[in-house]
Design a protein around this motif. Structure first.
Motif, PDB file in Angstrom:
ATOM      1  N   MET A  94       0.809  -1.219   0.000  1.00 27.30           N
ATOM      2  CA  MET A  94       0.000   0.000   0.000  1.00 27.30           C
ATOM      3  C   MET A  94       0.844   1.272   0.000  1.00 27.30           C
TER       4      MET A  94
ATOM      5  N   SER B 242     -12.224   3.994  -6.153  1.00 29.73           N
ATOM      6  CA  SER B 242     -11.670   3.627  -7.457  1.00 29.73           C
ATOM      7  C   SER B 242     -12.724   3.682  -8.549  1.00 29.73           C
TER       8      SER B 242
ATOM      9  N   ILE C 125      -6.494   7.291  -8.951  1.00 28.32           N
ATOM     10  CA  ILE C 125      -7.171   7.593  -7.684  1.00 28.32           C
ATOM     11  C   ILE C 125      -6.471   8.749  -6.977  1.00 28.32           C
ATOM     12  N   GLY C 126      -5.142   8.732  -6.991  1.00 28.16           N
ATOM     13  CA  GLY C 126      -4.376   9.791  -6.345  1.00 28.16           C
ATOM     14  C   GLY C 126      -4.586  11.140  -7.001  1.00 28.16           C
TER      15      GLY C 126
ATOM     16  N   GLN D 117       2.834   9.510  -2.911  1.00 29.92           N
ATOM     17  CA  GLN D 117       2.267  10.259  -4.029  1.00 29.92           C
ATOM     18  C   GLN D 117       2.438  11.765  -3.845  1.00 29.92           C
TER      19      GLN D 117
ATOM     20  N   LEU E 159      -8.050  -2.548  -9.343  1.00 32.59           N
ATOM     21  CA  LEU E 159      -7.130  -1.563  -9.899  1.00 32.59           C
ATOM     22  C   LEU E 159      -7.162  -1.578 -11.427  1.00 32.59           C
TER      23      LEU E 159
ATOM     24  N   GLN F  83     -12.248   1.483  -0.564  1.00 31.37           N
ATOM     25  CA  GLN F  83     -11.286   1.694  -1.641  1.00 31.37           C
ATOM     26  C   GLN F  83     -11.919   1.418  -3.003  1.00 31.37           C
TER      27      GLN F  83
ATOM     28  N   HIS G 205       2.439   2.565  -2.347  1.00 29.45           N
ATOM     29  CA  HIS G 205       2.258   3.331  -3.584  1.00 29.45           C
ATOM     30  C   HIS G 205       1.299   4.500  -3.363  1.00 29.45           C
ATOM     31  N   TRP G 206       0.237   4.250  -2.587  1.00 30.19           N
ATOM     32  CA  TRP G 206      -0.766   5.288  -2.357  1.00 30.19           C
ATOM     33  C   TRP G 206      -0.222   6.419  -1.492  1.00 30.19           C
ATOM     34  N   GLU G 207       0.758   6.094  -0.663  1.00 31.59           N
ATOM     35  CA  GLU G 207       1.307   7.094   0.241  1.00 31.59           C
ATOM     36  C   GLU G 207       2.469   7.867  -0.374  1.00 31.59           C
TER      37      GLU G 207
ATOM     38  N   TYR H  64      -7.914  12.473  -5.930  1.00 32.95           N
ATOM     39  CA  TYR H  64      -7.920  12.872  -4.528  1.00 32.95           C
ATOM     40  C   TYR H  64      -7.138  14.153  -4.304  1.00 32.95           C
TER      41      TYR H  64
ATOM     42  N   SER I  80      -3.404   3.455  -9.006  1.00 28.02           N
ATOM     43  CA  SER I  80      -3.218   4.317  -7.831  1.00 28.02           C
ATOM     44  C   SER I  80      -2.989   5.760  -8.254  1.00 28.02           C
TER      45      SER I  80
END
Length: 540
Positions: free
Chosen positions: A74, A405, A244-245, A80, A468, A401, A76-78, A248, A241
């Protein structure tokens, strides 16, 4: 908790109350004062608020739990921070020129009223039913665990903790507006970081060093998994990701509203750069503690009931008196700052995109009053939703999640194509939002009723597509709809596009943007990108 811990917690709330009282005493004569702190925020307040708004119970529970269960997957999501840079360098100039309060309002300027209304409705519903509800529910669980209180007067402390979290946060959100949220974030952010760093340091020492954690986690330390991996295939992780990133960090009201509060384009961009630096930390502040907790549980040094209890378990097991109080106020800081931002963003969407839109003649003071009442109503809805959330929490949290997505791709497409191409038409933007949402909700329905679908049927096969990968397919589908419809519908006027796309920006606007940055902004941007590349190189 020891007496010293309770004293530290009490001092935290006293300091928090002082900041809120200061914010309340500032005159709020307009909606810009209440919702955007008068558009006077400095970069350090913007960056701190971006970070603290992002860090909530989903990190204290979900991200630490993910670290314990799946290692670095996880991360990858952080990692960013580069997407927050996209917000500051690419999108902030357009938002600044448009002088909007909300992202739906920007869509109305670029596309049409229908696009604004649709995004407002979807955003407001999703905030109340997912973001706020998940934060309140998991917040109640976290407070019960870290404070070590099972019940008071025969009442499960989960309910007391959740209700107090909503009420205390709601009070300062209602009274102080965005100014209180921004400046409490400046106070709360260093507390959160220091508290989490203490856990990481003590945890690594207890585990026997970083090498012991790497040995225990094994292959889970790697970021890149096989393309056929059922949970985190590398093409889906890299591109899914990012979609989604982007939604966000660059288009979601919850985050972007912090940059809209900035005094000017320079402050907004530098706030985004600070947010980019801070966003590199959660992997080490929350994901790594999850791996530490797993390692310690494997060694029999702590008891961890399940992976979601990873972070609270470390607080209970590792920390001595005094230090535990410091970390606990970091937990309070994370829960309250995130929830306050969600309250304020929801109230802004209602007041600006609904109330003001249909009653444009009302005074600015009246809008501030409506904003306070809207925040109050959202706080009440948060309280009402707690028992509902408790009954369906497992299902909702599991699909959170997935929901993001499925919402993100069409919104990302409309914003991206909207500023990069002047040929995208108003009707095409609305068609992309609607079609992407319909396909996304159809997929969500299939996931909910997956067990009742014929195993060999086409619907079961669609439901079985990795989430994904489906996010990527939905992005491509939405882009095709937007581009396709643009060929057959009326083009926007030059007046409508003025300053809202790259091609339509005037020489004066381009010059103003160029004057808003210098070599320091470039240097720090390159530094963040370099740190991200180094992280991927190490954990590849």
């Amino acid at each position: 908790m020891a007496l010293i811990d309770w004293i530290i917690v009490a001092l935290f709330f006293i300091a928090l109350a002082a900041i809120v009282i200061w914010a309340v005493r500032q005159k709020e004569e307009s909606s810009a004062d209440y919702f955007l702190a008068g558009r006077k925020a400095k970069w350090w307040a913007v960056g701190s608020s971006i970070f603290s708004s992002n860090i909530g119970s989903e990190h204290l529970v979900g991200l630490a739990g993910a670290g314990a269960a799946s290692g670095m997957a996880m991360a990858h999501w952080e990692m960013q921070g580069w997407l927050i840079l996209v917000l500051g360098w690419v999108f902030v100039p357009f938002y600044e020129r448009a002088k909007v309060f909300t992202m739906p309002e920007f869509l109305e300027k670029r596309y049409n009223k229908q696009s604004r209304t649709f995004l407002s409705v979807i955003s407001l519903i999703s905030y109340v039913l997912t973001k706020i509800s998940v934060t309140v529910f998991t917040g109640g669980i976290v407070l019960k665990t870290v404070l070590g209180i099972d019940s008071i007067w025969g009442i499960d402390f989960f309910w007391i903790g959740a209700i107090l979290l909503v009420l205390v946060t709601g009070i300062y959100s209602i009274l102080g507006g965005m100014k209180a949220i921004l400046y409490t974030s400046v106070f709360q952010t260093p507390i959160l970081i220091i508290g989490s760093l203490i856990i990481v340091t003590l945890g690594i020492i207890k585990a026997g060093g970083w090498s012991e954690i790497e040995l225990t986690m094994g292959d889970k330390m790697h970021l890149i998994r096989s393309a056929s991996d059922g949970a985190f295939p590398w093409p889906g992780v890299i591109f899914g990701s990012a979609i989604i990133g982007f939604w966000y960090w660059c288009t979601d009201q919850f985050i972007v509203q912090r940059t809209l509060s900035a005094a000017n384009e320079r402050e907004a961009r530098r706030g985004s750069i600070l947010g980019g630096y801070l966003k590199l930390l959660p992997v080490f502040l929350f994901l790594v503690p999850g791996m530490i907790a797993y390692t310690l549980s494997q060694k029999g040094l702590i008891v961890m009931e399940n992976t979601d209890a990873a972070y609270p378990s470390l607080i209970k097991s590792l920390l001595p008196a005094g230090i535990k109080g410091l970390v606990i106020i970091g937990v309070f800081a994370a829960l309250m700052s995130s929830l306050a931002s969600k309250f304020n963003s929801s109230a802004t969407l209602f007041t600006v995109d609904f109330y003001k839109k249909y009653r444009p003649e009302v005074s600015e003071k009246h809008l501030v009053k409506v904003g306070r009442w809207a925040t109050f109503v959202i706080v009440i809805l948060g309280l009402i939703w707690i028992p509902v959330m408790k009954s369906i929490a497992d299902v909702l949290y599991e699909y959170l999640q997935n929901v993001q997505s499925l919402i993100a791709p069409s919104i990302a497409v409309v914003f991206l194509l909207g500023i990069f191409s002047r040929k995208i038409t108003p009707a095409a933007g609305f068609a992309g939002l609607i079609s992407g949402f319909i396909v996304g909700m159809a997929r969500l329905s299939l996931l909910i009723f997956h067990d009742s679908l014929p195993e060999d049927g086409i619907l079961a096969q669609i439901a079985a597509i990795n989430w994904l990968y489906f996010c990527i397919y939905l992005f491509i589908f939405s882009a095709a709809v937007v581009i396709g419809v643009s060929f057959f519908t009326k083009k926007p006027t030059e007046e409508q596009l003025q300053g809202l796309t790259f091609a339509s920006a005037s020489d004066e606007q381009k010059a103003a943007t160029r004057a808003s940055w210098n070599y320091w902004d470039v240097f720090h941007t390159v530094m963040i990108l370099g740190l991200i590349i180094a992280f991927y190189a190490y954990f590849w």
